[in-house]
Design a protein around this motif. Structure first.
Motif, mmCIF file in Angstrom:
data_model
loop_
_atom_site.group_PDB
_atom_site.id
_atom_site.type_symbol
_atom_site.label_atom_id
_atom_site.label_comp_id
_atom_site.label_asym_id
_atom_site.label_seq_id
_atom_site.Cartn_x
_atom_site.Cartn_y
_atom_site.Cartn_z
ATOM 1 N N TRP A 34 65.821 81.241 -57.467
ATOM 2 C CA TRP A 34 65.046 82.248 -58.198
ATOM 3 C C TRP A 34 63.567 81.894 -58.075
ATOM 4 O O TRP A 34 63.193 80.722 -58.216
ATOM 5 C CB TRP A 34 65.438 82.288 -59.675
ATOM 6 N N PHE A 35 62.768 82.911 -57.858
ATOM 7 C CA PHE A 35 61.324 82.750 -57.720
ATOM 8 C C PHE A 35 60.643 83.828 -58.550
ATOM 9 O O PHE A 35 61.269 84.797 -58.959
ATOM 10 C CB PHE A 35 60.914 82.894 -56.248
ATOM 11 N N ARG A 36 59.358 83.662 -58.770
ATOM 12 C CA ARG A 36 58.603 84.697 -59.462
ATOM 13 C C ARG A 36 57.194 84.766 -58.923
ATOM 14 O O ARG A 36 56.674 83.781 -58.380
ATOM 15 C CB ARG A 36 58.597 84.451 -60.971
ATOM 16 N N GLU A 42 50.475 83.353 -55.727
ATOM 17 C CA GLU A 42 51.542 83.003 -54.807
ATOM 18 C C GLU A 42 52.891 83.018 -55.515
ATOM 19 O O GLU A 42 52.980 82.770 -56.721
ATOM 20 C CB GLU A 42 51.283 81.620 -54.208
ATOM 21 N N ARG A 43 53.910 83.291 -54.725
ATOM 22 C CA ARG A 43 55.267 83.253 -55.261
ATOM 23 C C ARG A 43 55.628 81.799 -55.589
ATOM 24 O O ARG A 43 55.353 80.905 -54.802
ATOM 25 C CB ARG A 43 56.248 83.846 -54.249
ATOM 26 N N GLU A 44 56.229 81.584 -56.750
ATOM 27 C CA GLU A 44 56.553 80.226 -57.153
ATOM 28 C C GLU A 44 58.038 80.079 -57.461
ATOM 29 O O GLU A 44 58.703 81.025 -57.884
ATOM 30 C CB GLU A 44 55.740 79.802 -58.376
ATOM 31 N N PHE A 45 58.514 78.867 -57.254
ATOM 32 C CA PHE A 45 59.912 78.546 -57.499
ATOM 33 C C PHE A 45 60.184 78.486 -58.992
ATOM 34 O O PHE A 45 59.362 77.999 -59.767
ATOM 35 C CB PHE A 45 60.224 77.204 -56.846
ATOM 36 N N VAL A 46 61.369 78.969 -59.379
ATOM 37 C CA VAL A 46 61.784 78.920 -60.780
ATOM 38 C C VAL A 46 63.011 78.027 -60.948
ATOM 39 O O VAL A 46 63.014 77.088 -61.741
ATOM 40 C CB VAL A 46 62.098 80.329 -61.318
ATOM 41 N N ALA A 47 64.064 78.319 -60.175
ATOM 42 C CA ALA A 47 65.316 77.568 -60.309
ATOM 43 C C ALA A 47 66.160 77.762 -59.058
ATOM 44 O O ALA A 47 65.994 78.752 -58.344
ATOM 45 C CB ALA A 47 66.091 78.024 -61.539
ATOM 46 N N GLY A 48 67.076 76.834 -58.819
ATOM 47 C CA GLY A 48 67.959 76.954 -57.680
ATOM 48 C C GLY A 48 69.320 76.367 -57.995
ATOM 49 O O GLY A 48 69.447 75.505 -58.878
ATOM 50 N N VAL A 104 69.607 71.992 -52.491
ATOM 51 C CA VAL A 104 68.812 72.973 -53.211
ATOM 52 C C VAL A 104 67.348 72.557 -53.123
ATOM 53 O O VAL A 104 66.989 71.443 -53.518
ATOM 54 C CB VAL A 104 69.244 73.069 -54.687
ATOM 55 N N THR A 105 66.522 73.427 -52.634
ATOM 56 C CA THR A 105 65.111 73.128 -52.471
ATOM 57 C C THR A 105 64.252 74.144 -53.213
ATOM 58 O O THR A 105 64.654 75.292 -53.408
ATOM 59 C CB THR A 105 64.723 73.129 -50.985
ATOM 60 N N SER A 106 63.050 73.707 -53.574
ATOM 61 C CA SER A 106 62.082 74.610 -54.193
ATOM 62 C C SER A 106 61.163 75.240 -53.159
ATOM 63 O O SER A 106 60.304 76.047 -53.510
ATOM 64 C CB SER A 106 61.250 73.853 -55.229
ATOM 65 N N ASP A 107 61.334 74.878 -51.903
ATOM 66 C CA ASP A 107 60.484 75.374 -50.822
ATOM 67 C C ASP A 107 60.899 76.797 -50.449
ATOM 68 O O ASP A 107 61.956 77.003 -49.839
ATOM 69 C CB ASP A 107 60.608 74.445 -49.620
ATOM 70 N N LEU A 108 60.103 77.767 -50.798
ATOM 71 C CA LEU A 108 60.480 79.155 -50.554
ATOM 72 C C LEU A 108 60.621 79.452 -49.074
ATOM 73 O O LEU A 108 61.310 80.400 -48.697
ATOM 74 C CB LEU A 108 59.511 80.113 -51.236
#
Length: 124
Positions: A34-36, A42-48, A104-108
């Protein structure tokens, strides 16, 4: 392509649950994030979450307030958002990483298929 739903207007301190669903059965095998994104930012990471749900990661800004989960029988990933704040007012996206089931990564940049987003608005 995943489809998000569940966004809307809520008062500060309230809750919403977002859903990310896909028709492809293989979706249940992918890591989903999930991103927002706020306007002009910039689009940022929320959860994975990994494909079994056994591994989850969160951005510090939502840790303790948001919970990501999935129901693979329904090909759906959820984002339960509690204690919402006005600064959570943004467009939320889900995305699938087709290259892995467990990492699971936070790298979009690692995510391949993106939904169109669902708007969350938190009033103060």
């Amino acid at each position: 392509q995943p489809v998000e739903s569940g966004g809307g207007l809520v008062q500060a301190g309230g809750s919403l649950r977002l859903s990310c669903a896909a028709s492809e059965r293989t979706f249940s095998s992918y890591v989903v994030g999930w991103f927002r994104q706020a306007p002009g930012k910039e689009r940022e990471f929320v959860a994975g979450i990994s494909w079994t749900g056994g591994r989850t990661i969160y951005a510090d800004s939502v840790k303790g307030r948001f919970t990501v989960s999935r129901d693979n029988a329904k090909n759906t990933v959820y984002l339960q958002m509690n204690s919402l704040k006005p600064e959570d007012t943004v467009l939320y996206y889900c995305a699938a990483d087709v290259d892995t089931m467990v990492f699971v990564t936070s790298d979009l940049g690692e995510y391949d298929y993106w939904g169109q987003g669902t708007q969350v608005t938190v009033s103060s």
